[in-house]
Each structure stands twice: as structure tokens, then as C-alpha cells.
Write an enzyme that holds these catalytic residues in place. Structure first.
Site, mmCIF file in Angstrom:
data_model
loop_
_atom_site.group_PDB
_atom_site.id
_atom_site.type_symbol
_atom_site.label_atom_id
_atom_site.label_comp_id
_atom_site.label_asym_id
_atom_site.label_seq_id
_atom_site.Cartn_x
_atom_site.Cartn_y
_atom_site.Cartn_z
ATOM 1 N N THR A 32 0.838 -1.201 0.000
ATOM 2 C CA THR A 32 0.000 0.000 0.000
ATOM 3 C C THR A 32 0.871 1.249 0.000
ATOM 4 O O THR A 32 1.927 1.256 0.649
ATOM 5 C CB THR A 32 -0.887 -0.015 1.265
ATOM 6 O OG1 THR A 32 -1.700 -1.187 1.228
ATOM 7 C CG2 THR A 32 -1.789 1.216 1.338
ATOM 8 N N GLY A 33 0.412 2.275 -0.694
ATOM 9 C CA GLY A 33 1.146 3.542 -0.690
ATOM 10 C C GLY A 33 1.480 3.975 -2.103
ATOM 11 O O GLY A 33 1.182 3.273 -3.074
ATOM 12 N N THR A 35 4.446 4.307 -3.617
ATOM 13 C CA THR A 35 5.440 3.474 -4.304
ATOM 14 C C THR A 35 4.786 2.160 -4.738
ATOM 15 O O THR A 35 4.983 1.700 -5.877
ATOM 16 C CB THR A 35 6.646 3.195 -3.387
ATOM 17 O OG1 THR A 35 6.997 4.396 -2.700
ATOM 18 C CG2 THR A 35 7.843 2.726 -4.195
ATOM 19 N N ASP A 85 6.289 -4.148 -1.206
ATOM 20 C CA ASP A 85 5.673 -2.999 -0.543
ATOM 21 C C ASP A 85 6.731 -1.933 -0.248
ATOM 22 O O ASP A 85 7.933 -2.222 -0.219
ATOM 23 C CB ASP A 85 5.006 -3.446 0.767
ATOM 24 C CG ASP A 85 4.027 -2.410 1.300
ATOM 25 O OD1 ASP A 85 3.778 -1.388 0.629
ATOM 26 O OD2 ASP A 85 3.492 -2.628 2.403
ATOM 27 N N GLY A 86 6.265 -0.736 -0.003
ATOM 28 C CA GLY A 86 7.128 0.389 0.333
ATOM 29 C C GLY A 86 7.436 0.441 1.816
ATOM 30 O O GLY A 86 7.124 -0.489 2.573
ATOM 31 N N GLU A 107 -0.374 -5.227 6.352
ATOM 32 C CA GLU A 107 0.960 -5.342 5.732
ATOM 33 C C GLU A 107 1.799 -6.360 6.496
ATOM 34 O O GLU A 107 2.500 -7.178 5.903
ATOM 35 C CB GLU A 107 1.653 -3.972 5.734
ATOM 36 C CG GLU A 107 1.014 -3.000 4.756
ATOM 37 C CD GLU A 107 1.504 -1.563 4.888
ATOM 38 O OE1 GLU A 107 2.169 -1.243 5.888
ATOM 39 O OE2 GLU A 107 1.208 -0.770 3.990
#
Ligand code: 5RP
Length: 224
Positions: A32-33, A35, A85-86, A107
């Protein structure tokens, strides 16, 4: 290169990194996010090369579905080939602070199930010592004040993230003023506070590899 270009570069590097690992029945964890969003958008190119994805947030699930990628419930997915993930901060051990987007609990769960955690981040996230970025902690709403008092005892300055409810129906406390010299110890201490669902400290299960976007190119970093 600006920050968005660095994020795009690491998203592209992650696509190249995972492509040889994907098989027709592979299921991928997706984070999520901003990036992660660049990564999701590029993942559309590979949608016929793997079975589907598990998302760490409702927003990422929607973005994946919009590209025609099947989104599965983690309970029916089995092992994930990788989780991409970032992060908000990463150190040389590849311990991370995550949760700027309030998705930290999911996450953490998706990272736990993945064979490999591939972190993607631009160079602004690289730190010697974790803690300058406020550490997010997801808390059951009725425990917010109690947990905040306990976080003060651990040396932090907790601030309630007003107006934010997580996908799990909980609240976020951002803990400022931490200098995290022993990430695993602090992660354990916060986990033990009654009312805490999860913290955004990823030390016990940090990243396996970090693709770090720098002005000199994308660096592939393994934990020291
Ligand atoms: C969301 C996260 C993100 O990975 C983290 O906040 C980094 O976000 P961005 O890629 O937008 O800088 O943990 O909960």
C-alpha cells in the site's frame, strides 16, 4: 530525478526482480502507498503470468481489480511467492517503519505469509537509526488513551491520528521522538501492550531485500 521518478524506478526494478519467480499458480502479496501504487500499475503487464494477488489494503485491492488482476482472500491463498511494498524508513538490517498509510497490520500479516519480502523505496527512506519518522501503532479504539500512556513510558510522544479509521476499524497512534536503537526489543514491548493490534515496526520480520532508488540508480540491498 525527483522522488516520484525514483519511486517509478524501484517499481520497475521490482517488476524485473519478481518476473522470473512467477509461475501460473503464483500468488503475490501487494502493499500500500504511492510506491506500491506505481508497482501495481506496472504489474498489469504481468497479469497473465501469475494467478492473483493478496492486497494489504482495500485501496490496493481496488487498484489491482481495476487492472483485471484477481484479488484473493489471504485465507484461501496459501503461501505467497513474494510481498512487494514500500516503507517509511529502512535501516541496514532492513528493519522498517511502515504504516504511513495506516495499513500496517494487514501489511504485517501479508509479509508474514510471504516467502520473500521485497521492499521498494526511494533514497529518502534510508536511515542509520529508525525513529525520525513517527512510528504508527494500530490500537483498538477504547484502548487509545491507555496505550498512549504506556507509549510515553517507552520514551515516545504519542499523537492520535485524528480522523483515520483503519480497514480493520481501529485507530492509529503515531509515536514521535523515538530513537530506535533496538528495533526488535521495541517491537516486542509495543506488541505486549494490551489494546495494541500491531506496530509499524517491522524488525522481527523485516525485508529480505530492499530495492532503493537513488540518483545513481537502483541499489539492491540485503540485510547486514
Ligand atoms: C502504508 C505504508 C507505505 O508502504 C509507506 O507509508 C510508504 O508509502 P509511500 O510509498 O507512499 O512513501 O506502510 O501503510
Amino acid at each position: 530525478m525527483n522522488q516520484d521518478q525514483l519511486k517509478q524506478a524501484v517499481a520497475r526494478a521490482a517488476i524485473e526482480y519478481i518476473t522470473p519467480k512467477l509461475q501460473a499458480d503464483s500468488i503475490l502479496g501487494v502493499g500500500t502507498g504511492s510506491t506500491a501504487n506505481f508497482f501495481i500499475d506496472m504489474l498489469g503487464e504481468l497479469k497473465h503470468d501469475f494467478a492473483g494477488a493478496v492486497a494489504s489494503s482495500d485501496s490496493s485491492a481496488q487498484r489491482l481489480k481495476a487492472l483485471g488482476i484477481e484479488v484473493l482472500d489471504l485465507n484461501s491463498a496459501g503461501e505467497l511467492v513474494a510481498y512487494v511494498d514500500g516503507a517509511d524508513e529502512a535501516n541496514a538490517q532492513l528493519s522498517l517503519i511502515k504504516g504511513g498509510g495506516a495499513a500496517l497490520t494487514r501489511e504485517k500479516i501479508v509479509a508474514a505469509v510471504a516467502r520473500e519480502f521485497v521492499c521498494i523505496a526511494d533514497q529518502s527512506k534510508w536511515v542509520d537509526v529508525l525513529g525520525e519518522y513517527p512510528l504508527p501503532v494500530e490500537v483498538i479504539p477504547m484502548a487509545r488513551s491507555y496505550v498512549s500512556r504506556e507509549l510515553v513510558k517507552l520514551g515516545g510522544s504519542p499523537i492520535y491520528r485524528e480522523g483515520v479509521i483503519t480497514d480493520n476499524g481501529n485507530v492509529i497512534i503515531d509515536v514521535h521522538q523515538l530513537t530506535i536503537l533496538e528495533p526488535k526489543k521495541l517491537e516486542t514491548e509495543i506488541n505486549q501492550l494490551t489494546g495494541v493490534v500491531a506496530s509499524g515496526l517491522f524488525a522481527h520480520r523485516g525485508a529480505d531485500v530492499l530495492l532503493l532508488g537513488t540518483t545513481e540508480g537502483v541499489k539492491t540491498i540485503r540485510p547486514v
